[in-house]
Motif scaffolding. Sequence first.
Motif, PDB file in Angstrom:
ATOM      1  N   LEU A  45       0.830  -1.340   0.030  1.00  0.00           N
ATOM      2  CA  LEU A  45       0.081   0.038   0.076  1.00  0.00           C
ATOM      3  C   LEU A  45       0.916   1.328   0.009  1.00  0.00           C
ATOM      4  O   LEU A  45       0.481   2.150  -0.599  1.00  0.00           O
ATOM      5  N   TYR A  46       2.038   1.090   0.233  1.00  0.00           N
ATOM      6  CA  TYR A  46       2.849   2.716   0.700  1.00  0.00           C
ATOM      7  C   TYR A  46       3.375   2.622  -0.667  1.00  0.00           C
ATOM      8  O   TYR A  46       3.527   3.920  -1.103  1.00  0.00           O
ATOM      9  N   ARG A  53      -1.185   5.462  -7.188  1.00  0.00           N
ATOM     10  CA  ARG A  53      -2.001   4.419  -7.610  1.00  0.00           C
ATOM     11  C   ARG A  53      -3.190   3.992  -6.738  1.00  0.00           C
ATOM     12  O   ARG A  53      -3.168   2.953  -6.198  1.00  0.00           O
ATOM     13  N   PRO A  54      -4.072   5.085  -6.421  1.00  0.00           N
ATOM     14  CA  PRO A  54      -5.186   4.424  -5.435  1.00  0.00           C
ATOM     15  C   PRO A  54      -5.929   3.217  -5.990  1.00  0.00           C
ATOM     16  O   PRO A  54      -6.683   2.448  -4.978  1.00  0.00           O
ATOM     17  N   TYR A  79      -0.569   3.860   3.210  1.00  0.00           N
ATOM     18  CA  TYR A  79      -0.939   4.581   1.741  1.00  0.00           C
ATOM     19  C   TYR A  79      -0.673   6.052   1.857  1.00  0.00           C
ATOM     20  O   TYR A  79       0.078   6.362   0.750  1.00  0.00           O
ATOM     21  N   LEU A  80      -1.134   6.715   2.551  1.00  0.00           N
ATOM     22  CA  LEU A  80      -0.976   8.112   2.944  1.00  0.00           C
ATOM     23  C   LEU A  80       0.331   8.576   2.811  1.00  0.00           C
ATOM     24  O   LEU A  80       0.856   9.369   2.501  1.00  0.00           O
ATOM     25  N   TYR A 100     -11.174   6.857  -5.893  1.00  0.00           N
ATOM     26  CA  TYR A 100     -10.607   5.708  -5.350  1.00  0.00           C
ATOM     27  C   TYR A 100     -10.243   5.973  -3.977  1.00  0.00           C
ATOM     28  O   TYR A 100     -10.148   4.793  -3.164  1.00  0.00           O
ATOM     29  N   GLU A 101      -9.627   6.970  -3.710  1.00  0.00           N
ATOM     30  CA  GLU A 101      -9.047   7.355  -2.293  1.00  0.00           C
ATOM     31  C   GLU A 101     -10.453   7.209  -1.421  1.00  0.00           C
ATOM     32  O   GLU A 101     -10.344   7.026  -0.364  1.00  0.00           O
TER      33      GLU A 101
END
Length: 128
Positions: A45-46, A53-54, A79-80, A100-101
């Motif tokens: 996710l990172y 690419r969400p 992800y963030l 997507y986010e």
Amino acid sequence: EVDKAILAWKNEMRVAVVSHENRKRPSAFPKKRRKNVAAAYHGLLYVCGKAGRPDIALRLVYAMNKEEVEPSETSYNAYLKGKEERKDGKAAIRMMADQYESLLQVECLKYDTRDKRRESEQRIRIIF
């Protein structure tokens, strides 16, 4: 970058991580903790955040659910953090990325009744 990380996960790392999770343990340890699998997904996710690419991050969250690894606030934060550390500063196509986010946030930040920060919140019931 993301494609290579996903390919490495599918072909090499996933097998190793799952076999490590399924190893024999003393009876004092819980059998299905799945911490290593969750940590590997957080790394992916990172990478998705860093690549902007969400859409792939959302697919990874769905894969986590399929493998019985519940996405959490930590998943979303991974992800963030990647998104925050982007070097070029370019945003993906904003409208699609925002959609997507938003879905990613909903999937990762499900309401947890055991969360101590939410003890004072009151729930309401809506009847249609």
